[in-house]
Design a protein around this motif. Sequence first.
Motif: not given
Length: 439
Positions: A380, A378, A120, A399, A438, A397, A372, A401, A370
């Motif tokens: 993070r 979308s 990641s 995400d 993370l 935080d 996706n 998605r 980050d």
Amino acid sequence: MLKRIDVTEVQLGMFIHKLEGSWLKHPFWRTKFLLDDEQVLADLRASEVEGVLIDIEKGADVGGAPPPAAGRRRPLVPASSSADHVAERVRLERMQASQQAFRAASNVIPFDLRSATALSVAREVGHARAVVAKASRILSGVFEQARLGKALSKAQVEPVIEDLFASIQRNPHAFNGLMRIRRENSTLYSHGLAVSALMIALGRQMGLDEQRVKDAGMAGLLMDVGMGHLPIDVSTILDDLSSAQRNIVETHTTLGYEFLELGGELPEEVTRVCLEHHERYDGSGYPHGLVGEEIGLFGRMAAICDVYDSLTSDRPHRPRVDPNAALGLMRGMEGQFDEALLDQFIESVGVYPIGSVVRLTNGRLALVVDQNAQDYTSPRVWSFYDVGSRRVIKPEDLDLRFCRGRVEIVCSDDASDYAIENLPAIREMVFNSACKALA
């Protein structure tokens, strides 16, 4: 008793009393702590810290006793921090302590920087920092050698390319995201390192074979080597170049090409990029005003990567531009770039590149931390600023998605429009916090 030592002399069991330089320039929240973890030691040696103060009454001296047992002292946090930041740092330190215990129990071996195992962004960023530190040490010597007119050998820079290639294999966004966040990235070799990584990511996106991807990275790394042969130091010029200065600077293309050709070890496709990275698809570039595919493939790639990194890095005469805003500006430079390659480039960095700022439907600004891979629209994000109250908030935080219908991106935004005090430091702190949490 306190003692100052070089970071290369730091050992497990030492009690760190102070890290030289601003705490915002290194990944450690604590100012005083017992060094009892191999990974923390590796992170410290890979950081930009040059020296530390150790307390030899609380820990080991250079070449001294073995490390004391872990967990005897509670880590401290800077007293000057706000309550929110202190709470966040304590939470992160507790998380780090549990991670350290897990690593110790698992007897984890040192990480191989040539590993191609997918990671990641949060996990790869630490390794990317180590690559930057190692590459910077190599490249500072290489560029100084070039400035003195000593021929470069391919073997000197190949380790940098191999480490970069492996990092981008593990995660195509982490290294480039790190280079966008770093506040001190204006040196010649830092620019070359960033462009090299962008070239490697773009080459992989285009489906080039592995050797050509590495050659593209080599081309980006060395394309500005001619700058060291100029009779002026561009880094000392605080305003836009005068006409005379610009004419001098433009000669770095031919100087770099001739210098690399003298070495005789690099492929012509690599050395040509020195000549061609300032050429433009519509013929408006220099030094030869080449048009379209008269410019080699690597030259057309380098033109895009060079401009993107220049726009998103601080320069003596102007501050950096947000990564997403930079892509918008480049889209507006009609005719200057190979449009098909520019599309591929945007695919390689993401619609919302890591390090860019977006405005959310909940009225907050957020930093992209980050991607996706299934839906680049979308990403993070970590929100850090409330637009309505115009204040920095405790990072959250998100995400995106999993936030559809509740929180979504309104648009890219330029955080500098909000007059946020210490924005570069806040941006870097949020990114580091996200990566630690993370990982």
